[in-house]
Write a protein that holds these residues in place. Structure first.
Motif, PDB file in Angstrom:
ATOM      1  N   GLN A   1       7.704  13.745  -7.302  1.00  0.00           N
ATOM      2  CA  GLN A   1       6.764  12.977  -6.494  1.00  0.00           C
ATOM      3  C   GLN A   1       5.536  12.613  -7.322  1.00  0.00           C
ATOM      4  N   VAL A   2       4.885  11.533  -6.902  1.00  0.00           N
ATOM      5  CA  VAL A   2       3.701  10.997  -7.579  1.00  0.00           C
ATOM      6  C   VAL A   2       2.556  10.907  -6.578  1.00  0.00           C
ATOM      7  N   PHE A   3       1.339  11.190  -7.048  1.00  0.00           N
ATOM      8  CA  PHE A   3       0.145  11.143  -6.202  1.00  0.00           C
ATOM      9  C   PHE A   3      -0.465   9.743  -6.273  1.00  0.00           C
ATOM     10  N   LEU A   4      -0.661   9.122  -5.091  1.00  0.00           N
ATOM     11  CA  LEU A   4      -1.236   7.786  -5.001  1.00  0.00           C
ATOM     12  C   LEU A   4      -2.422   7.778  -4.048  1.00  0.00           C
ATOM     13  N   LEU A   5      -3.436   6.968  -4.382  1.00  0.00           N
ATOM     14  CA  LEU A   5      -4.586   6.769  -3.511  1.00  0.00           C
ATOM     15  C   LEU A   5      -4.644   5.300  -3.102  1.00  0.00           C
ATOM     16  N   ARG A   6      -5.074   5.021  -1.875  1.00  0.00           N
ATOM     17  CA  ARG A   6      -5.300   3.645  -1.460  1.00  0.00           C
ATOM     18  C   ARG A   6      -6.790   3.344  -1.539  1.00  0.00           C
ATOM     19  N   ARG A   7      -7.145   2.353  -2.355  1.00  0.00           N
ATOM     20  CA  ARG A   7      -8.549   2.000  -2.543  1.00  0.00           C
ATOM     21  C   ARG A   7      -9.128   1.422  -1.257  1.00  0.00           C
ATOM     22  N   VAL A   8     -10.374   1.782  -0.942  1.00  0.00           N
ATOM     23  CA  VAL A   8     -11.001   1.296   0.278  1.00  0.00           C
ATOM     24  C   VAL A   8     -11.191  -0.213   0.195  1.00  0.00           C
ATOM     25  N   ALA A   9     -11.245  -0.852   1.351  1.00  0.00           N
ATOM     26  CA  ALA A   9     -11.307  -2.315   1.425  1.00  0.00           C
ATOM     27  C   ALA A   9     -12.587  -2.889   0.844  1.00  0.00           C
ATOM     28  N   SER A  10     -13.626  -2.072   0.719  1.00  0.00           N
ATOM     29  CA  SER A  10     -14.909  -2.560   0.221  1.00  0.00           C
ATOM     30  C   SER A  10     -14.998  -2.582  -1.303  1.00  0.00           C
ATOM     31  N   MET A  11     -13.980  -2.067  -1.997  1.00  0.00           N
ATOM     32  CA  MET A  11     -14.029  -2.021  -3.458  1.00  0.00           C
ATOM     33  C   MET A  11     -13.982  -3.430  -4.038  1.00  0.00           C
TER      34      MET A  11
END
Length: 276
Positions: A46-56
């Protein structure tokens, strides 16, 4: 069918400006990204992923790996270091020794800032335990607001950076058309067994541990937005069964610079051949 990502219409003018010399591409900033891996007892790799916030400003809403720009203080030679030397990393990534040191330090620092995972230990053969306490959060915030350098952070805790926990993986440069550009080296690393990744950060509103194949399929279905380097990395990782085989992989690392082109009057970001 176009093997690429359709861009918003406003990129047409930017492409035209670059083509006729009315604009110059932004100079890319050096950056580092770490692909954290773990072996799940049922799901496998498995791989760790983050979703960037819409304000970036850069890639809002995109699923990414932890990482970010090099800080000018990441090259501090006072940082306690264990594992392959900056010279070794420079050879792996076709970088001079100073930049290689900065990249490795940025990789470890940014991973801690964004996920609380710290690839460092009291000695060159150990790694810190759970980093979710208040004192660790205070240190993380000091790194984020740049009131504390990474060298100072490690020194105050008597820690050694573990470059041997990282492996070089790839090298991607943001397309010329983007107003913000990065020259990014990608690393892979195993998630330390004694640590837990943070649920969210100031730059992410969701995180997930996913099998590479599941993440690629979700991106293909339009359920997860990913930029070419993320999708290409996950596609590469579908060929591996476990963390050990990823870390043992021998990689030929060359820079990838995705091309942006007008096709049927629409702007597209094309995936480099053979990457996706």
């Amino acid at each position: 069918m176009v093997n690429g990502l359709k861009l918003p219409g406003e990129f047409r003018e930017r492409i035209a400006e670059l083509a006729d010399g009315r604009a110059q591409p932004a100079v890319p900033r050096n950056a580092a990204t770490v692909v954290l891996l773990r072996d799940h007892p049922d799901a496998g790799l498995q791989v760790f992923l983050l979703r960037r916030v819409a304000s970036m400003a850069f890639a809002p809403g995109a699923y990414v790996f932890p990482g970010g720009s090099v800080d000018r203080r990441d090259g501090d030679t006072a940082i306690a270091w264990a594992g392959p030397s900056p010279a070794w990393w420079g050879e792996a990534f076709s970088a001079d020794e100073t930049l290689a040191r900065e990249l490795v330090c940025a990789a470890v620092r940014e991973t801690f800032e964004e996920s609380l995972v710290l690839l460092a230990g009291p000695t060159g053969e150990s790694v810190v335990g759970d980093t979710r306490g208040d004192d660790w959060e205070t240190g993380r915030q000091a790194l984020l607001d740049r009131s504390l350098s990474f060298a100072e952070f490690l020194d105050r805790r008597g820690l050694v950076l573990r470059s041997d926990l990282l492996r070089p993986w790839s090298h991607w440069i943001t397309p010329l058309v983007e107003p913000k550009r990065y020259d990014t080296r990608f690393f892979v690393a195993a998630m330390p067994e004694s640590q837990r990744a943070r649920d969210v950060s100031t730059e992410a509103d969701q995180v997930a541990w996913l099998r590479p194949r599941d993440a690629v399929e979700a991106a293909r279905r339009g359920e997860m937005f990913m930029l070419p380097p993320t999708l290409a990395t996950l596609t590469d990782l579908t060929a591996y069964e476990d963390v050990a085989s990823v870390l043992a992989a021998e990689r030929e690392i060359k820079p990838w610079l995705p091309e942006v082109r007008i096709i049927d009057d629409e702007p597209y970001l094309l995936y480099p051949e053979g990457t996706v």
